[in-house]
Every structure is written in structure tokens, then in C-alpha cells.
Design a protein around this motif. Structure first.
Motif, PDB file in Angstrom:
ATOM      1  N   GLY A 181       0.780  -1.262   0.107  1.00 34.11           N
ATOM      2  CA  GLY A 181      -0.058  -0.093  -0.040  1.00 34.11           C
ATOM      3  C   GLY A 181       0.844   1.458  -0.154  1.00 34.11           C
ATOM      4  N   TRP A 182       0.244   2.402   0.088  1.00 32.46           N
ATOM      5  CA  TRP A 182       0.855   3.637   0.365  1.00 32.46           C
ATOM      6  C   TRP A 182       0.228   4.576   1.193  1.00 32.46           C
ATOM      7  N   LEU A 183       0.911   5.794   1.570  1.00 29.42           N
ATOM      8  CA  LEU A 183       0.293   6.960   2.061  1.00 29.42           C
ATOM      9  C   LEU A 183       0.855   8.219   1.695  1.00 29.42           C
ATOM     10  N   ASP A 184       0.077   9.369   1.314  1.00 26.81           N
ATOM     11  CA  ASP A 184       0.721  10.466   0.704  1.00 26.81           C
ATOM     12  C   ASP A 184       0.949  11.436   1.760  1.00 26.81           C
ATOM     13  N   ILE A 185       1.903  11.931   1.881  1.00 28.95           N
ATOM     14  CA  ILE A 185       2.471  13.061   2.913  1.00 28.95           C
ATOM     15  C   ILE A 185       2.734  14.373   2.144  1.00 28.95           C
ATOM     16  N   THR A 186       2.594  15.545   2.844  1.00 29.71           N
ATOM     17  CA  THR A 186       3.072  16.688   2.293  1.00 29.71           C
ATOM     18  C   THR A 186       4.077  17.276   3.321  1.00 29.71           C
ATOM     19  N   VAL A 187       5.095  17.405   2.760  1.00 31.45           N
ATOM     20  CA  VAL A 187       6.253  18.289   3.891  1.00 31.45           C
ATOM     21  C   VAL A 187       6.823  19.633   2.797  1.00 31.45           C
ATOM     22  N   GLU A 188       6.871  20.481   3.512  1.00 32.64           N
ATOM     23  CA  GLU A 188       7.136  21.844   2.776  1.00 32.64           C
ATOM     24  C   GLU A 188       6.398  22.069   1.348  1.00 32.64           C
ATOM     25  N   GLY A 189       5.274  21.818   1.395  1.00 30.13           N
ATOM     26  CA  GLY A 189       4.376  22.256   0.415  1.00 30.13           C
ATOM     27  C   GLY A 189       4.733  21.063  -0.856  1.00 30.13           C
ATOM     28  N   GLU A 190       5.208  19.952  -0.529  1.00 24.08           N
ATOM     29  CA  GLU A 190       5.777  19.001  -1.534  1.00 24.08           C
ATOM     30  C   GLU A 190       5.028  17.805  -1.158  1.00 24.08           C
ATOM     31  N   LYS A 191       4.482  17.169  -2.007  1.00 22.27           N
ATOM     32  CA  LYS A 191       3.596  15.799  -1.840  1.00 22.27           C
ATOM     33  C   LYS A 191       4.659  14.685  -2.262  1.00 22.27           C
ATOM     34  N   ARG A 192       4.481  13.688  -1.311  1.00 25.56           N
ATOM     35  CA  ARG A 192       5.391  12.472  -1.510  1.00 25.56           C
ATOM     36  C   ARG A 192       4.577  11.431  -1.182  1.00 25.56           C
ATOM     37  N   ARG A 193       4.851  10.178  -1.792  1.00 22.94           N
ATOM     38  CA  ARG A 193       3.983   9.077  -1.442  1.00 22.94           C
ATOM     39  C   ARG A 193       5.005   8.224  -1.012  1.00 22.94           C
TER      40      ARG A 193
ATOM     41  N   GLU B  74       8.081   1.235   3.406  1.00 21.45           N
ATOM     42  CA  GLU B  74       9.210   1.281   2.663  1.00 21.45           C
ATOM     43  C   GLU B  74      10.292   2.091   3.095  1.00 21.45           C
ATOM     44  N   PRO B  75      11.739   1.937   2.837  1.00 25.98           N
ATOM     45  CA  PRO B  75      12.646   3.062   3.292  1.00 25.98           C
ATOM     46  C   PRO B  75      12.458   4.139   2.213  1.00 25.98           C
ATOM     47  N   ASP B  76      11.292   4.825   2.388  1.00 25.02           N
ATOM     48  CA  ASP B  76      11.113   6.007   1.371  1.00 25.02           C
ATOM     49  C   ASP B  76      11.227   7.406   2.149  1.00 25.02           C
ATOM     50  N   LEU B  77      11.582   7.297   3.499  1.00 24.09           N
ATOM     51  CA  LEU B  77      11.519   8.674   4.139  1.00 24.09           C
ATOM     52  C   LEU B  77      12.968   9.113   4.059  1.00 24.09           C
ATOM     53  N   ARG B  78      13.080  10.552   3.976  1.00 21.77           N
ATOM     54  CA  ARG B  78      14.362  11.082   3.705  1.00 21.77           C
ATOM     55  C   ARG B  78      14.725  12.016   4.871  1.00 21.77           C
ATOM     56  N   SER B  79      13.818  12.475   5.893  1.00 23.61           N
ATOM     57  CA  SER B  79      14.176  13.430   6.741  1.00 23.61           C
ATOM     58  C   SER B  79      13.253  13.002   8.225  1.00 23.61           C
ATOM     59  N   GLY B  80      13.651  13.726   8.997  1.00 22.84           N
ATOM     60  CA  GLY B  80      12.772  13.703  10.491  1.00 22.84           C
ATOM     61  C   GLY B  80      11.406  14.283  10.322  1.00 22.84           C
ATOM     62  N   GLU B  81      11.219  15.332   9.394  1.00 14.67           N
ATOM     63  CA  GLU B  81      10.155  16.018   9.271  1.00 14.67           C
ATOM     64  C   GLU B  81       9.088  15.042   8.386  1.00 14.67           C
ATOM     65  N   GLU B  82       9.777  14.497   7.292  1.00 11.69           N
ATOM     66  CA  GLU B  82       8.897  13.461   6.619  1.00 11.69           C
ATOM     67  C   GLU B  82       8.412  12.490   7.529  1.00 11.69           C
ATOM     68  N   ALA B  83       9.353  11.917   8.491  1.00 12.27           N
ATOM     69  CA  ALA B  83       8.944  10.661   9.127  1.00 12.27           C
ATOM     70  C   ALA B  83       7.704  11.208  10.072  1.00 12.27           C
ATOM     71  N   LYS B  84       7.719  12.389  10.647  1.00 12.85           N
ATOM     72  CA  LYS B  84       6.762  13.030  11.500  1.00 12.85           C
ATOM     73  C   LYS B  84       5.356  13.100  10.771  1.00 12.85           C
ATOM     74  N   ALA B  85       5.696  13.636   9.364  1.00 15.42           N
ATOM     75  CA  ALA B  85       4.629  13.769   8.644  1.00 15.42           C
ATOM     76  C   ALA B  85       3.530  12.337   8.441  1.00 15.42           C
TER      77      ALA B  85
END
Ligand code: ADP
Ligand code: MG
Ligand code: ZN
Length: 475
Positions: free
Chosen positions: A104-116, A156-167
Motif C-alpha cells: 500500500g501507500w500513504l501520501d504526505i506533504t512536507v514543505e508544500g511538496e507531496k510525497r508517496r 518502505e525505506p522511502d522517508l528522507r528526513s525527520g520531518e517526513e517521518a513525522k508527517a
């Protein structure tokens, strides 16, 4: 450190809000007297036989559907063997190679950018007990938590920062709370997070060796642990040293991570299918039924709020973060003149209330009426905030409250001019500062003038009068 990037995958354990445990009829209530909610089944006494709680399976499937996973038509429970004092059976019943949900997946938005962010799998398992380490040096075992149903959500190992992990965590938490399958209270341990982290040269393809930090119990410790571990790993690599794959502990006090044990591999656990539990068959109709039962999810609310009411993406997402708040806004917004004014009010005190798990008793009509009073400049922002605070405690007509408490906005030019004159008279220093070019002093004078009206002035008019007076060099 700038030449490196971090690669993070999260394992999130979420306690399911079923009435009874996963394999027996014991209560799952939090905070009971130690060892009063256990039976031979959840303690794994010889001869006791587990029976799978169907609700726990339903909830897991709902979690999977809400995160775009495939649902396995055939699944099973496996034994994961290990000894630990909080696990009286010496094995945990979990799922190994046939998890209920995957891909599956979840979309997050960090600093205005959407990431899956990819979700590898969601499986169902039982929680272990709780160890209480006492200051005098001994440890007590509380088995009430043994057998509380848990889902483990592996990203998945898709996160690239603490902010993304939090989001990602916040999004996951919001979705699970919408589904009503868990409270996701980090402070009570109903949501716990393991962080897996490796580093690599920016732009690199291959993954580095990862370490795992277990059981982080607040958003803040997740982001702090990530920063600390990133620093440690890049430091080692810079010195030409290797990273050891291991489990580490994050120490809140020192803000550092330290080694706990070498990481086990799956084959250390001697997984095998639990012989006491039959396989789980999920007919298509059953999955379809659960899919239909899903509520409108945060993503969809946020999108509707942006489209229908012109909210910003941030406002939309913040309102959509809590289901009750989203539903309240959706009910009240069509009744008021400017939905963004309503959003602004709800995102202050309203959001705080919801996050604390307390509801808002006010009716949508009364909330809409409050937003309109502010929009039509019958009350000012300060008074609106005060009234919002009251509507968070009881349902009442905001106009009646404003009347009762004398909160109507002051628009009378003469009265406002008097307030400005009083502010200038009583704050000669601010006035002198302003005259010598310190623009900030105008803010102090504005504050003093507002205070002179007991906070009730029409701020636009008051500022205008103040500016007129200040512009007049005679003063
Ligand atoms: P285990 O049970 O061994 O911890 P799981 O498959 O349950 O293994 O979880 C592994 C987690 O670690 C996943 O979230 C995955 O995305 C993450 N992960 C795997 N390899 C790496 C890596 N090299 N760097 C960062 N995260 C990783
Ligand atoms: Mg792990
Ligand atoms: Zn039991």
C-alpha cells in the motif's frame, strides 16, 4: 554531513481498540490493576487454546484498505519464538510470510511538496506484557497487555528526513483514528514507533547498513532520535568506519543513541505456522463489505475543503487531521458567509480540544454564527477567540454570549480617538521611540490603545486613527 542523505523506514505498532484481546475474552482496557486482566490463554499456560478475535481481523483489513493495500484472500498466524520476561509464552503469535495486507501507500506533504510513502505490509499480532523497572532496582511484570491485538505497519525505506517521518506518522495516526480502530495515544503506548535508519552518499542507489531504534513514544523523540543517529552514522562513515547492523536505544536525557543488542535475523526466530489457529480466509464479499464501511478519509476531506471553500492546503489538512473537527467544519461551513473565517477559529482552540480527545459541544449553526459575527465585524478577533473558547465548553448562541458579556466591537470614532490619545499620553517612551524611527514602537502604542478599549476596538479603525495621529507631527 551535507554530502549524505538519510534513508528511513518505520515500523509502527498500533493497538487495536477491540473490547477483548486477540485470542481470549480478557478485557483490553488500559490502566487496570496489574495482572487482573489475564487468563491461561493470554499467559500461554499449557493446554490453553487461542481463538482468533474476528473484530481484530476486520480492523486490520480496514487499516489495509484505507492505506491502499492488497488484502490477502488467504492468510495465517505464525509463532515467533523468543524469550523475554514480558512474554510468558516465550513466543509471540504474529504473521510471517502471509500478512493480511501488503503493497500500500500513504501520501504526505512536507514543505508544500507531496510525497508517496510505500507501505510494505500490515500484519496482525499480539502485544507483549509490560515491564515496570522500579527505582530500587527490581522489575515487575504486568501481563494485562499480553494478547492485546496490535497491527504492525511496515513502511518502505522511502522517508528522507525527520520531518517526513513525522508527517508520515501523523498521517498514519489520523487515518487510524478516522477508522476508529485505535486511539493512537503515543503517551499510553497505543502507538509505538521503531525507526530504521541508514545513510548513503546523496544521489546513491544502494542502501547503507541500517540500525533500528525501538519503541519511540513521542513525535519529538522520533525526530530527535533520527537527527542523533544520522549524525552518528555520518561521523563513522567519514572516519572510514563501518556501520554495524544493530538495535539501538535513544536516550531522551543525553539526546544520543546507544547500542542495545545485535540485530536478530528472521531465521533466529524459528517462525512456524501456529498449529492452534486455522488459516484466515477472507472472501471477496467480506472485503467489499469492509471497504463500503470506511468513512470519508482525511485526504478526501482536505481536498473537498480546498475545492469547495477555498482553504489553503495547510488549512485543509489541519482541519482534516481530526475526524470530528472535519465533520463539524463540513456541517458548519455551508451555513456561514466565509468558511475561511470559520476555519481560522476552529484551528485554534477547536483543534487543541480535539487533539486532547475532548469534543466540541457547540452546534454547527452556532459555530457558523460566530464566524459570521467576526466576518461582519460585529466582534473583533480577540472577542471571537474568547467566544470560541466558550463554545468549546458548551453550546450557546454566540450573539447572546456577546451581548451578555459586553463583547460587541467598538466602532465609535470618538471613543477610539480617545483611546488613542490615552495610549499616547500614558506611553511617552513608546512615542519617543517611534519618533526616533523604531517602527516596533507603533505596535506597542496600538496594543496600549486596544487595551484602553478593553480589547473591544475595531482594529482596522483603531489602527487608522493611530496612524493619522502619528502622522500629525504636532503630537
Ligand atoms: P525487521 O523485523 O528485521 O526489523 P522489517 O521488514 O519488519 O524487518 O522492517 C524493516 C524496516 O526497515 C522497514 O521499515 C524497512 O523499510 C526498513 N529498512 C530496511 N532496510 C533499510 C535500510 N537499509 N535503511 C533504512 N531503512 C531500512
Ligand atoms: Mg524491526
Ligand atoms: Zn486472556
Amino acid at each position: 554531513m551535507t554530502g549524505y542523505e538519510m534513508v528511513i523506514g518505520l515500523e509502527v505498532h498500533i493497538e487495536l481498540k477491540t473490547e477483548t484481546k486477540i485470542f481470549c475474552g480478557c478485557s483490553t482496557a488500559f490502566g487496570g490493576e496489574p495482572n487482573t486482566q489475564c487468563c491461561p490463554v493470554c499467559m500461554g499456560l499449557p493446554g490453553a487454546l487461542p481463538v482468533l478475535n474476528e473484530k481484530a481481523v476486520d480492523y486490520t483489513v480496514m487499516a489495509g484498505l484505507a492505506t491502499h493495500c492488497q488484502i490477502a484472500p488467504l492468510s495465517k498466524m505464525d509463532r515467533k519464538n523468543y524469550f523475554y520476561p514480558d512474554l510468558p509464552k516465550a513466543y509471540q503469535i504474529s504473521q510471517y510470510d502471509l500478512p493480511l495486507c501488503s503493497g500500500g501507500w500513504l501520501d504526505i506533504t512536507v514543505e508544500g511538496e507531496k510525497r508517496r510513502v510505500g507501505i510494505t505490509r500490515i500484519h496482525l499480532e499480539e502485544d507483549a506484557g509490560k515491564l515496570v523497572h522500579r527505582p530500587q532496582g527490581d522489575t515487575l511484570c504486568d501481563y494485562n497487555r499480553c494478547g492485546v491485538p496490535l497491527i504492525e505497519v511496515v513502511s518502505e525505506p522511502d522517508l528522507r528526513s525527520g520531518e517526513e517521518a513525522k508527517a508520515y506518522l501523523q498521517k498514519l495516526r489520523a487515518v487510524m483514528r478516522y477508522l476508529g480502530i485505535s486511539d493512537c495515544r503515543m503517551e499510553e503506548g497505543s502507538l509505538r514507533c521503531d525507526v530504521n535508519l541508514s545513510v548513503r552518499k546523496k544521489g546513491g542507489e544502494a542502501l547503507g547498513v541500517r540500525t533500528e531504534m525501538k519503541n519511540l513514544n513521542s513525535f519529538q523523540s522520533v525526530t530527535r532520535a533520527i537527527e542523533a543517529e544520522f549524525r552518528r552514522q555520518t561521523g563513522l562513515l567519514e572516519q572510514g568506519e563501518a556501520i554495524v547492523q544493530e538495535t539501538r536505544r535513544f536516550n531522551q536525557g543525553s539526546g544520543k543513541t546507544s547500542s542495545l543488542r545485535r540485530k536478530e535475523n528472521a531465521d533466529d526466530y524459528r517462525y512456524f505456522p501456529d498449529p492452534d489457529l486455522p488459516p484466515i480466509f477472507l472472501p471477496e464479499e467480506k472485503v467489499a463489505e469492509l471497504r463500503v464501511s470506511l468513512p470519508t478519509l482525511p485526504e478526501e476531506w482536505a481536498e473537498t475543503f480546498r475545492r469547495e471553500y477555498g482553504l489553503s492546503p495547510q488549512e485543509g489538512e489541519a482541519l482534516a487531521g481530526e475526524r470530528e473537527l472535519a465533520e463539524l467544519f463540513a456541517a458548519a461551513a455551508p451555513q456561514c458567509k466565509n468558511a475561511r473565517t470559520l476555519a481560522g477559529l476552529l484551528l485554534g482552540e477547536g483543534l487543541r480540544r480535539m487533539e486532547e480527545g475532548r469534543g466540541i459541544p457547540a452546534s454547527p449553526a452556532h459555530l457558523a454564527a460566530l464566524a459570521d459575527l467576526l466576518e461582519r465585524e460585529k466582534i473583533n478577533a480577540g472577542a471571537a477567540k474568547k467566544l470560541m473558547g466558550e463554545l468549546c465548553c458548551r453550546d450557546a448562541d454566540p450573539a447572546a454570549l456577546a451581548e451578555e458579556q459586553g463583547l460587541w466591537q467598538q466602532d465609535d470614532r470618538t471613543a477610539l480617538a480617545e483611546a488613542v490619545a490615552k495610549a499616547l499620553r500614558e506611553n511617552p517612551k513608546s512615542l519617543a521611540d517611534y519618533r526616533s524611527g523604531r517602527a516596533k514602537a507603533a505596535g506597542q502604542l496600538m496594543g496600549a490603545a486596544m487595551a484602553a478599549t478593553k480589547g473591544l476596538a475595531n482594529p482596522r479603525l483603531l489602527r487608522q486613527i493611530l496612524e493619522e495621529v502619528l502622522g500629525n507631527s504636532e503630537v
